[in-house]
Design a protein around this motif. Structure first.
Motif, mmCIF file in Angstrom:
data_model
loop_
_atom_site.group_PDB
_atom_site.id
_atom_site.type_symbol
_atom_site.label_atom_id
_atom_site.label_comp_id
_atom_site.label_asym_id
_atom_site.label_seq_id
_atom_site.Cartn_x
_atom_site.Cartn_y
_atom_site.Cartn_z
ATOM 1 N N LEU A 16 0.830 -1.203 0.000
ATOM 2 C CA LEU A 16 0.000 0.000 0.000
ATOM 3 C C LEU A 16 0.859 1.245 0.000
ATOM 4 O O LEU A 16 0.621 2.191 -0.756
ATOM 5 C CB LEU A 16 -0.900 0.025 1.233
ATOM 6 C CG LEU A 16 -2.218 -0.722 1.186
ATOM 7 C CD1 LEU A 16 -3.012 -0.433 2.448
ATOM 8 C CD2 LEU A 16 -3.015 -0.307 -0.018
ATOM 9 N N GLN A 113 -5.976 -1.261 -4.733
ATOM 10 C CA GLN A 113 -7.250 -1.849 -4.310
ATOM 11 C C GLN A 113 -7.102 -3.329 -4.003
ATOM 12 O O GLN A 113 -7.747 -3.843 -3.076
ATOM 13 C CB GLN A 113 -8.309 -1.633 -5.387
ATOM 14 C CG GLN A 113 -8.599 -0.173 -5.593
ATOM 15 C CD GLN A 113 -9.820 0.064 -6.445
ATOM 16 O OE1 GLN A 113 -10.786 -0.651 -6.342
ATOM 17 N NE2 GLN A 113 -9.773 1.083 -7.279
ATOM 18 N N LEU A 116 -5.626 -3.550 -0.634
ATOM 19 C CA LEU A 116 -6.668 -3.216 0.346
ATOM 20 C C LEU A 116 -7.580 -4.413 0.594
ATOM 21 O O LEU A 116 -7.923 -4.715 1.740
ATOM 22 C CB LEU A 116 -7.523 -2.055 -0.172
ATOM 23 C CG LEU A 116 -7.078 -0.648 0.130
ATOM 24 C CD1 LEU A 116 -8.124 0.328 -0.355
ATOM 25 C CD2 LEU A 116 -6.861 -0.460 1.609
ATOM 26 N N THR A 117 -7.956 -5.096 -0.504
ATOM 27 C CA THR A 117 -8.850 -6.247 -0.367
ATOM 28 C C THR A 117 -8.181 -7.341 0.444
ATOM 29 O O THR A 117 -8.790 -7.915 1.357
ATOM 30 C CB THR A 117 -9.228 -6.775 -1.763
ATOM 31 O OG1 THR A 117 -9.630 -5.668 -2.558
ATOM 32 C CG2 THR A 117 -10.349 -7.773 -1.678
ATOM 33 N N LEU A 119 -5.743 -7.028 2.600
ATOM 34 C CA LEU A 119 -5.589 -6.554 3.976
ATOM 35 C C LEU A 119 -6.913 -6.692 4.724
ATOM 36 O O LEU A 119 -6.947 -7.154 5.871
ATOM 37 C CB LEU A 119 -5.138 -5.098 3.940
ATOM 38 C CG LEU A 119 -4.286 -4.578 5.074
ATOM 39 C CD1 LEU A 119 -3.079 -5.466 5.277
ATOM 40 C CD2 LEU A 119 -3.814 -3.166 4.768
ATOM 41 N N SER A 120 -7.995 -6.309 4.071
ATOM 42 C CA SER A 120 -9.326 -6.416 4.685
ATOM 43 C C SER A 120 -9.634 -7.859 5.044
ATOM 44 O O SER A 120 -10.123 -8.145 6.141
ATOM 45 C CB SER A 120 -10.395 -5.910 3.727
ATOM 46 O OG SER A 120 -10.542 -4.531 3.854
ATOM 47 N N ILE A 123 -7.586 -8.931 8.023
ATOM 48 C CA ILE A 123 -8.122 -8.371 9.265
ATOM 49 C C ILE A 123 -9.395 -9.114 9.671
ATOM 50 O O ILE A 123 -9.610 -9.431 10.844
ATOM 51 C CB ILE A 123 -8.404 -6.857 9.088
ATOM 52 C CG1 ILE A 123 -7.091 -6.102 8.961
ATOM 53 C CG2 ILE A 123 -9.204 -6.306 10.256
ATOM 54 C CD1 ILE A 123 -7.245 -4.649 8.624
ATOM 55 N N ARG A 124 -10.206 -9.431 8.672
ATOM 56 C CA ARG A 124 -11.445 -10.162 8.962
ATOM 57 C C ARG A 124 -11.148 -11.525 9.574
ATOM 58 O O ARG A 124 -11.769 -11.923 10.555
ATOM 59 C CB ARG A 124 -12.256 -10.321 7.677
ATOM 60 C CG ARG A 124 -13.592 -9.602 7.745
ATOM 61 C CD ARG A 124 -14.569 -10.101 6.706
ATOM 62 N NE ARG A 124 -13.952 -10.413 5.428
ATOM 63 C CZ ARG A 124 -13.779 -9.552 4.443
ATOM 64 N NH1 ARG A 124 -14.148 -8.296 4.601
ATOM 65 N NH2 ARG A 124 -13.229 -9.902 3.308
ATOM 66 N N ARG A 127 -9.892 -11.234 13.064
ATOM 67 C CA ARG A 127 -11.010 -10.915 13.954
ATOM 68 C C ARG A 127 -11.829 -12.182 14.241
ATOM 69 O O ARG A 127 -12.266 -12.406 15.387
ATOM 70 C CB ARG A 127 -11.896 -9.869 13.284
ATOM 71 C CG ARG A 127 -12.549 -8.956 14.298
ATOM 72 C CD ARG A 127 -13.446 -8.002 13.600
ATOM 73 N NE ARG A 127 -12.837 -6.695 13.481
ATOM 74 C CZ ARG A 127 -13.286 -5.759 12.663
ATOM 75 N NH1 ARG A 127 -14.303 -6.025 11.871
ATOM 76 N NH2 ARG A 127 -12.726 -4.583 12.631
ATOM 77 N N LEU B 130 -9.651 5.836 -3.724
ATOM 78 C CA LEU B 130 -8.760 4.937 -2.970
ATOM 79 C C LEU B 130 -8.765 5.291 -1.495
ATOM 80 O O LEU B 130 -8.764 4.410 -0.634
ATOM 81 C CB LEU B 130 -7.342 5.012 -3.531
ATOM 82 C CG LEU B 130 -7.168 4.451 -4.934
ATOM 83 C CD1 LEU B 130 -5.726 4.583 -5.371
ATOM 84 C CD2 LEU B 130 -7.597 2.998 -4.979
ATOM 85 N N ARG B 133 -11.844 4.040 0.168
ATOM 86 C CA ARG B 133 -11.793 2.601 0.399
ATOM 87 C C ARG B 133 -10.852 2.264 1.539
ATOM 88 O O ARG B 133 -11.068 1.313 2.282
ATOM 89 C CB ARG B 133 -11.372 1.881 -0.876
ATOM 90 C CG ARG B 133 -12.435 1.928 -1.941
ATOM 91 C CD ARG B 133 -12.184 0.941 -3.005
ATOM 92 N NE ARG B 133 -12.082 -0.414 -2.467
ATOM 93 C CZ ARG B 133 -12.144 -1.500 -3.209
ATOM 94 N NH1 ARG B 133 -12.294 -1.392 -4.498
ATOM 95 N NH2 ARG B 133 -12.022 -2.691 -2.679
ATOM 96 N N ILE B 137 -11.371 0.107 5.597
ATOM 97 C CA ILE B 137 -10.610 -1.135 5.632
ATOM 98 C C ILE B 137 -11.027 -1.972 6.851
ATOM 99 O O ILE B 137 -11.347 -1.427 7.907
ATOM 100 C CB ILE B 137 -9.099 -0.800 5.678
ATOM 101 C CG1 ILE B 137 -8.279 -2.012 5.288
ATOM 102 C CG2 ILE B 137 -8.671 -0.313 7.028
ATOM 103 C CD1 ILE B 137 -6.830 -1.686 5.100
ATOM 104 N N GLY B 138 -11.065 -3.296 6.663
ATOM 105 C CA GLY B 138 -11.357 -4.207 7.763
ATOM 106 C C GLY B 138 -12.829 -4.302 8.125
ATOM 107 O O GLY B 138 -13.175 -4.942 9.109
#
Lengths: 134, 139
Positions: A16, A113, A116-117, A119-120, A123-124, A127, B130, B133, B137-138
Motif C-alpha cells: 500500500l 485496491q 486493500l482487499t 488486507l481487509s 483483518i477479517r 477478527r 482509494l 476505500r 478497511i477491515g
C-alpha cells in the motif's frame, strides 16, 4: 506456530505504501504535463517491493538498548524515483507522456485496491480468530 | 500524510490550468481590439508554468509538489498596422494597430488546457476513491 499480527499484515501494508508513493509521483507527472523542462519520474514497483521486503538498509535500526525491538515492523515505505526515458523527445524538454501516466495510474490504483482487499480479508480472518468464530 | 499530497499536487495543476484558460479567454476577448499606437495595442498574454520543488529535510531526492504559474508574459510579436482613417482610434496618419492575438493558437491552447484540467480531475477522483476505500478497511 506463533501468530504475529505485524508480519501477517506487513506485506500488504508495505505494498500500500509503495503504491501510494507511486501514485503521488504519477500525480506529479500529470500535474506538470505542460511545464517546460519537467522530467517525468516513476518507481519500479517490483524493485521497490523487493528492497522493502529484504529489510536491507531500509529497515529501522535499534541503535540503543532503550529502543524497542523492531522485528517484523516495516521499514520506511520509500523507493528512489527514477527519471523516465521518453518515447519521443519534445521541443520544450518535457518528458511526460499523458497516455503512459494514465495507464500507470490505472495499474497502480488496481494494485492498491488489491492490497486493500487482501488486507481487509486478513483483518477479517484475524477478527474471526479473536472472536472464536462467534 | 502521503495520500493527501496528491490533492495538493493535482489542485495546484488545476489552478495553473485555469489561469491558462483565463489568459486564453482574455486574449480571445481582445482579439479584435484596436489601439492608436503600437505600444498601446493589446498583446497576447501567456502563463509560464514552473515545477514547485519541495526540498524537505531527510529526503534523498528533491520532491516536487505540483506546479505553479511563475508569471504571465506578453508575447513580443509586432501588432499588425491597418490603414483605417475613418476609425476614431486612428493616429494622425490614419493607421490603427490591431492586437497581436492569434486566435488559432488560443483555441489550441484552450483545448490543451481543458484536457490537462480533465486529467488532473481524473487523478484526483482516483485518489479520492482509494482514500475512501482505505477508510473502510477491515469492515
Amino acid at each position: 506456530m506463533a501468530l504475529n499480527i505485524n508480519t501477517q499484515l506487513d506485506l500488504n501494508a508495505r505494498a500500500l505504501g509503495i503504491a501510494n508513493q507511486r501514485l503521488e509521483l504519477l500525480a506529479d507527472n500529470v500535474a506538470n504535463a505542460d511545464t517546460p523542462g519537467y522530467k517525468a519520474r516513476d518507481i519500479d514497483f517490483r524493485t521497490a517491493m523487493q528492497s522493502a521486503g529484504s529489510g536491507g538498509d531500509l529497515g529501522l535500526k535499534a541503535t540503543s538498548k532503550g529502543h524497542m525491538q523492531l522485528d517484523g515492523i516495516a521499514g520506511p515505505n520509500t523507493a528512489t524515483p527514477m527519471y523516465r526515458v521518453p518515447d519521443q523527445p519534445s521541443l520544450d524538454g518535457n518528458t511526460v507522456d499523458s497516455q503512459r501516466e494514465n495507464a500507470a495510474i490505472a495499474e497502480t490504483s488496481v494494485r492498491y485496491q488489491a492490497s486493500l482487499t487482501f488486507l481487509s480479508a486478513q483483518i477479517r480472518s484475524l477478527r474471526e480468530a479473536i472472536n472464536g468464530g462467534r | 500524510m502521503g495520500m493527501f499530497r496528491i490533492f495538493d499536487i493535482s489542485g495546484s495543476a488545476m489552478s495553473a490550468q485555469s489561469v491558462r484558460l483565463n489568459t486564453t479567454a482574455s486574449n480571445l476577448a481582445n482579439a479584435n481590439t484596436v489601439a492608436s499606437s503600437p505600444d498601446a495595442a493589446y498583446r497576447s498574454r501567456q502563463p509560464v508554468f514552473q515545477t514547485v520543488m519541495n526540498n524537505s529535510a531527510g529526503a534523498a531526492a528533491p520532491e516536487s509538489a505540483g506546479v505553479r504559474v511563475a508569471g504571465v508574459v506578453e508575447t513580443s510579436a509586432e501588432p499588425a498596422r491597418l490603414y483605417d482613417p475613418g476609425n476614431p482610434m486612428a493616429d494622425k496618419d490614419g493607421y490603427i494597430y490591431m492586437s497581436n492575438v492569434n486566435p488559432v493558437d488560443e483555441l489550441v491552447n484552450m483545448i490543451s488546457a481543458s484536457r490537462s484540467y480533465q486529467s488532473n480531475v481524473e487523478v484526483l477522483n482516483t485518489s479520492k476513491e482509494l482514500l475512501m476505500r482505505t477508510l473502510s478497511i477491515g469492515q
